[in-house]
Motif scaffolding. Structure first.
Motif, PDB file in Angstrom:
ATOM      1  N   THR A 140     -29.897 -60.236 127.349  1.00  0.00           N
ATOM      2  CA  THR A 140     -30.449 -60.729 126.087  1.00  0.00           C
ATOM      3  C   THR A 140     -29.396 -61.419 125.230  1.00  0.00           C
ATOM      4  O   THR A 140     -29.725 -62.255 124.402  1.00  0.00           O
ATOM      5  CB  THR A 140     -31.072 -59.566 125.286  1.00  0.00           C
ATOM      6  OG1 THR A 140     -30.085 -58.543 125.104  1.00  0.00           O
ATOM      7  CG2 THR A 140     -32.262 -58.991 126.027  1.00  0.00           C
ATOM      8  N   ASP A 141     -28.120 -61.052 125.414  1.00  0.00           N
ATOM      9  CA  ASP A 141     -27.015 -61.702 124.706  1.00  0.00           C
ATOM     10  C   ASP A 141     -25.847 -61.825 125.683  1.00  0.00           C
ATOM     11  O   ASP A 141     -25.018 -60.915 125.780  1.00  0.00           O
ATOM     12  CB  ASP A 141     -26.612 -60.887 123.469  1.00  0.00           C
ATOM     13  CG  ASP A 141     -25.508 -61.558 122.676  1.00  0.00           C
ATOM     14  OD1 ASP A 141     -25.106 -62.685 123.055  1.00  0.00           O
ATOM     15  OD2 ASP A 141     -25.031 -60.981 121.682  1.00  0.00           O
ATOM     16  N   PRO A 142     -25.758 -62.925 126.420  1.00  0.00           N
ATOM     17  CA  PRO A 142     -24.713 -63.057 127.443  1.00  0.00           C
ATOM     18  C   PRO A 142     -23.293 -62.946 126.918  1.00  0.00           C
ATOM     19  O   PRO A 142     -22.384 -62.635 127.678  1.00  0.00           O
ATOM     20  CB  PRO A 142     -24.973 -64.465 128.014  1.00  0.00           C
ATOM     21  CG  PRO A 142     -26.399 -64.749 127.715  1.00  0.00           C
ATOM     22  CD  PRO A 142     -26.671 -64.077 126.408  1.00  0.00           C
ATOM     23  N   ASP A 143     -23.078 -63.166 125.620  1.00  0.00           N
ATOM     24  CA  ASP A 143     -21.734 -63.044 125.061  1.00  0.00           C
ATOM     25  C   ASP A 143     -21.339 -61.593 124.823  1.00  0.00           C
ATOM     26  O   ASP A 143     -20.155 -61.296 124.622  1.00  0.00           O
ATOM     27  CB  ASP A 143     -21.631 -63.810 123.734  1.00  0.00           C
ATOM     28  CG  ASP A 143     -21.689 -65.309 123.942  1.00  0.00           C
ATOM     29  OD1 ASP A 143     -21.372 -65.753 125.056  1.00  0.00           O
ATOM     30  OD2 ASP A 143     -22.046 -66.031 122.997  1.00  0.00           O
ATOM     31  N   ALA A 144     -22.312 -60.684 124.807  1.00  0.00           N
ATOM     32  CA  ALA A 144     -22.038 -59.263 124.548  1.00  0.00           C
ATOM     33  C   ALA A 144     -21.696 -58.541 125.844  1.00  0.00           C
ATOM     34  O   ALA A 144     -22.212 -58.861 126.911  1.00  0.00           O
ATOM     35  CB  ALA A 144     -23.244 -58.605 123.883  1.00  0.00           C
ATOM     36  N   MET A 156     -22.790 -48.881 103.446  1.00  0.00           N
ATOM     37  CA  MET A 156     -23.629 -50.090 103.389  1.00  0.00           C
ATOM     38  C   MET A 156     -24.613 -50.194 104.546  1.00  0.00           C
ATOM     39  O   MET A 156     -25.430 -51.109 104.574  1.00  0.00           O
ATOM     40  CB  MET A 156     -22.723 -51.330 103.379  1.00  0.00           C
ATOM     41  CG  MET A 156     -21.764 -51.346 102.212  1.00  0.00           C
ATOM     42  SD  MET A 156     -20.701 -52.796 102.240  1.00  0.00           S
ATOM     43  CE  MET A 156     -19.685 -52.475 100.791  1.00  0.00           C
ATOM     44  N   GLY A 157     -24.523 -49.285 105.507  1.00  0.00           N
ATOM     45  CA  GLY A 157     -25.488 -49.255 106.605  1.00  0.00           C
ATOM     46  C   GLY A 157     -25.408 -50.436 107.546  1.00  0.00           C
ATOM     47  O   GLY A 157     -26.387 -50.767 108.223  1.00  0.00           O
ATOM     48  N   TYR A 158     -24.236 -51.067 107.624  1.00  0.00           N
ATOM     49  CA  TYR A 158     -24.073 -52.231 108.509  1.00  0.00           C
ATOM     50  C   TYR A 158     -23.541 -51.740 109.847  1.00  0.00           C
ATOM     51  O   TYR A 158     -22.346 -51.730 110.094  1.00  0.00           O
ATOM     52  CB  TYR A 158     -23.109 -53.232 107.864  1.00  0.00           C
ATOM     53  CG  TYR A 158     -23.040 -54.574 108.541  1.00  0.00           C
ATOM     54  CD1 TYR A 158     -23.915 -55.591 108.197  1.00  0.00           C
ATOM     55  CD2 TYR A 158     -22.093 -54.840 109.519  1.00  0.00           C
ATOM     56  CE1 TYR A 158     -23.850 -56.839 108.807  1.00  0.00           C
ATOM     57  CE2 TYR A 158     -22.015 -56.069 110.141  1.00  0.00           C
ATOM     58  CZ  TYR A 158     -22.895 -57.061 109.788  1.00  0.00           C
ATOM     59  OH  TYR A 158     -22.827 -58.286 110.399  1.00  0.00           O
ATOM     60  N   LYS A 159     -24.463 -51.338 110.732  1.00  0.00           N
ATOM     61  CA  LYS A 159     -24.079 -50.782 112.027  1.00  0.00           C
ATOM     62  C   LYS A 159     -24.470 -51.679 113.199  1.00  0.00           C
ATOM     63  O   LYS A 159     -24.036 -51.440 114.311  1.00  0.00           O
ATOM     64  CB  LYS A 159     -24.723 -49.406 112.221  1.00  0.00           C
ATOM     65  CG  LYS A 159     -24.247 -48.362 111.230  1.00  0.00           C
ATOM     66  CD  LYS A 159     -24.860 -47.018 111.534  1.00  0.00           C
ATOM     67  CE  LYS A 159     -24.359 -45.948 110.567  1.00  0.00           C
ATOM     68  NZ  LYS A 159     -24.933 -44.623 110.878  1.00  0.00           N
ATOM     69  N   ARG A 160     -25.296 -52.668 112.935  1.00  0.00           N
ATOM     70  CA  ARG A 160     -25.754 -53.557 114.004  1.00  0.00           C
ATOM     71  C   ARG A 160     -25.712 -55.005 113.515  1.00  0.00           C
ATOM     72  O   ARG A 160     -25.983 -55.271 112.342  1.00  0.00           O
ATOM     73  CB  ARG A 160     -27.185 -53.218 114.425  1.00  0.00           C
ATOM     74  CG  ARG A 160     -27.335 -51.875 115.083  1.00  0.00           C
ATOM     75  CD  ARG A 160     -28.796 -51.518 115.250  1.00  0.00           C
ATOM     76  NE  ARG A 160     -29.467 -52.427 116.161  1.00  0.00           N
ATOM     77  CZ  ARG A 160     -29.614 -52.203 117.463  1.00  0.00           C
ATOM     78  NH1 ARG A 160     -29.133 -51.090 118.004  1.00  0.00           N
ATOM     79  NH2 ARG A 160     -30.226 -53.053 118.241  1.00  0.00           N
ATOM     80  N   PHE A 161     -25.375 -55.916 114.433  1.00  0.00           N
ATOM     81  CA  PHE A 161     -25.425 -57.335 114.090  1.00  0.00           C
ATOM     82  C   PHE A 161     -26.881 -57.799 114.111  1.00  0.00           C
ATOM     83  O   PHE A 161     -27.691 -57.307 114.893  1.00  0.00           O
ATOM     84  CB  PHE A 161     -24.604 -58.166 115.078  1.00  0.00           C
ATOM     85  CG  PHE A 161     -23.127 -57.896 114.989  1.00  0.00           C
ATOM     86  CD1 PHE A 161     -22.424 -58.149 113.828  1.00  0.00           C
ATOM     87  CD2 PHE A 161     -22.435 -57.382 116.079  1.00  0.00           C
ATOM     88  CE1 PHE A 161     -21.070 -57.897 113.742  1.00  0.00           C
ATOM     89  CE2 PHE A 161     -21.079 -57.126 116.005  1.00  0.00           C
ATOM     90  CZ  PHE A 161     -20.398 -57.381 114.827  1.00  0.00           C
ATOM     91  N   ARG A 162     -27.175 -58.762 113.262  1.00  0.00           N
ATOM     92  CA  ARG A 162     -28.564 -59.243 113.125  1.00  0.00           C
ATOM     93  C   ARG A 162     -28.862 -60.435 114.017  1.00  0.00           C
ATOM     94  O   ARG A 162     -29.983 -60.926 114.036  1.00  0.00           O
ATOM     95  CB  ARG A 162     -28.843 -59.637 111.672  1.00  0.00           C
ATOM     96  CG  ARG A 162     -29.277 -58.489 110.755  1.00  0.00           C
ATOM     97  CD  ARG A 162     -28.170 -57.551 110.447  1.00  0.00           C
ATOM     98  NE  ARG A 162     -28.536 -56.602 109.393  1.00  0.00           N
ATOM     99  CZ  ARG A 162     -27.773 -55.592 109.025  1.00  0.00           C
ATOM    100  NH1 ARG A 162     -26.608 -55.384 109.637  1.00  0.00           N
ATOM    101  NH2 ARG A 162     -28.152 -54.790 108.070  1.00  0.00           N
ATOM    102  N   HIS A 163     -27.848 -60.960 114.734  1.00  0.00           N
ATOM    103  CA  HIS A 163     -28.035 -62.160 115.537  1.00  0.00           C
ATOM    104  C   HIS A 163     -27.523 -61.931 116.958  1.00  0.00           C
ATOM    105  O   HIS A 163     -26.866 -60.939 117.248  1.00  0.00           O
ATOM    106  CB  HIS A 163     -27.296 -63.349 114.911  1.00  0.00           C
ATOM    107  CG  HIS A 163     -27.807 -63.727 113.552  1.00  0.00           C
ATOM    108  ND1 HIS A 163     -27.381 -63.097 112.401  1.00  0.00           N
ATOM    109  CD2 HIS A 163     -28.706 -64.665 113.162  1.00  0.00           C
ATOM    110  CE1 HIS A 163     -27.996 -63.625 111.359  1.00  0.00           C
ATOM    111  NE2 HIS A 163     -28.804 -64.576 111.792  1.00  0.00           N
ATOM    112  N   PHE A 164     -27.812 -62.908 117.830  1.00  0.00           N
ATOM    113  CA  PHE A 164     -27.351 -62.890 119.212  1.00  0.00           C
ATOM    114  C   PHE A 164     -26.399 -64.060 119.429  1.00  0.00           C
ATOM    115  O   PHE A 164     -26.553 -65.125 118.831  1.00  0.00           O
ATOM    116  CB  PHE A 164     -28.526 -63.001 120.181  1.00  0.00           C
ATOM    117  CG  PHE A 164     -29.463 -61.825 120.142  1.00  0.00           C
ATOM    118  CD1 PHE A 164     -29.216 -60.715 120.924  1.00  0.00           C
ATOM    119  CD2 PHE A 164     -30.569 -61.825 119.320  1.00  0.00           C
ATOM    120  CE1 PHE A 164     -30.067 -59.622 120.905  1.00  0.00           C
ATOM    121  CE2 PHE A 164     -31.424 -60.741 119.287  1.00  0.00           C
ATOM    122  CZ  PHE A 164     -31.169 -59.644 120.079  1.00  0.00           C
TER     123      PHE A 164
END
Length: 369
Positions: free
Chosen positions: A99-103, A320-328
């Protein structure tokens, strides 16, 4: 590898001059490519069409078999093209997300299921001072050792200079990283493995059989074992790290260990003589790092580090609850975090200005009273 072996076996079964000429069956090291197989299939089909119509059952059966083999070869060609595409996306990594080849799949600190499940993500590195984010970087490799040099280069591209001082934990302590910082004028306050163990007066420090505790005669280049015999230099080994850096280690071997009363405590190998390997350059860098880390300035940096990047990560993830990126995709993820970093620094600056004004106001009130 299994697919290439299947292709070789299949081409051996196809009794055709074209296949034999192009396949190089004798050379088992031949690496087939999709374009090479496509040319073979085209020529095999052309040669099959030029064959006269079969006249009996045996010829019909042979033609059907050749047609079937060509279809199987076509499927192998498609599969090989798919594998090559995966390998191009993979690069030097060991995994990637569809789903995200860069990850890259990594072990995360948050593991709700408690089974060590791998999840696609990026290794986020940040550089802070006074809890302001000065720079950040996203990397594919899950370990921190390989991120320090590209991160320092990123800092140089952003500010046109390297930082004067670098403070990091033992995950960054490698010969390659120490050498890079030393050559670029960065005063390294970077821990290495077993640094904290060396600071405690326990069995690790007082154990005379540890390689680090053996006496070394630098002038004549030999070690002395606990029984007093010399361990002479026997050879040099060069090895390449994951990043391509070439390190050097020197081997030393004891003259004789048979009948030694301390052998059972000295080493457990089945070999007759104890052999040790020493990386002298890394040993020098560790000595410099130890002197810096145990100095007054080093104590200050070590105490401050836990309230610098670690505190910032805590504020980012839990406050701040920033635990996941919102984009791919790495480009979009970089943009995602860049906006967050700007907002984080503005919020921190506003809070600092507000606290400064409150302090000045209270100070004035006290003076008036």
């Amino acid at each position: 590898a299994r697919l290439l072996e299947k292709i070789r076996i299949l081409l051996q079964q196809i009794d055709d001059v074209v296949a034999q000429e192009n396949a190089c069956i004798e050379n088992t090291t031949t690496e087939f490519t999709p374009s090479m197989l496509t040319d073979m299939i085209s020529e095999l089909k052309a040669s099959l069409e030029n064959v006269p119509p079969p006249s009996d059952k045996e010829e019909k059966k042979a033609k059907r078999q050749k047609t079937k083999q060509i279809k199987v070869l076509e499927s192998h060609c498609e599969k090989l093209a798919e594998y090559n595409r995966h390998m191009r996306i993979l690069g030097k990594r060991n995994s990637y997300s569809k789903t995200d080849p860069d990850a890259t799949f990594m072990h995360m600190k948050e593991d709700p299921m408690g089974n060590g499940q791998l999840k696609p993500g990026y290794n986020l590195q940040i550089g802070t001072e006074n809890q302001f984010m000065l720079d950040f970087g996203l990397y594919h490799n899950p370990t921190d050792t390989l991120t320090l040099i590209p991160f320092e280069n990123s800092f140089h591209e952003r500010y046109n200079r390297f930082p004067l001082e670098g403070v990091a934990d033992s995950g960054y302590g490698s010969e390659e990283n120490y050498r890079f910082m030393d050559e670029n004028g960065i005063e390294a306050y970077v821990k290495y493995n077993f640094f904290h163990k060396e600071q405690r007066a326990d069995k690790y420090v007082t154990n005379p059989f540890k390689q680090e505790n053996l006496y070394y005669n630098e002038e004549k280049d030999y070690y002395v074992c606990p029984m007093g015999q010399h361990m002479e230099r026997t050879g040099v080994r060069h090895y390449r790290t994951e990043s391509g850096y070439i390190a050097e280690s020197v081997a030393y071997r004891a003259a004789r260990c048979e009948g030694c009363p301390l052998r059972c405590m000295c080493f457990s190998s089945k070999s007759k003589r104890r052999t040790i390997e020493v990386n002298h350059r890394l040993k020098e860098y560790k000595q410099k790092a130890r002197e810096r880390l145990t100095s007054e300035k080093g104590f200050k940096h070590r105490g401050q580090r836990c309230i610098e990047p670690e505190a910032v990560f805590g504020q980012i993830k839990y406050d701040m609850g920033y635990k996941r990126f919102r984009h791919f995709g790495k480009d979009k993820v970089t943009m995602d975090f860049a906006f967050f970093a700007i907002a984080f620094n503005i919020k921190k600056m506003c809070a600092k200005i507000k606290n400064q004004k409150m302090t000045d106001k209270n100070y004035k009130n006290i003076r008036v009273a």
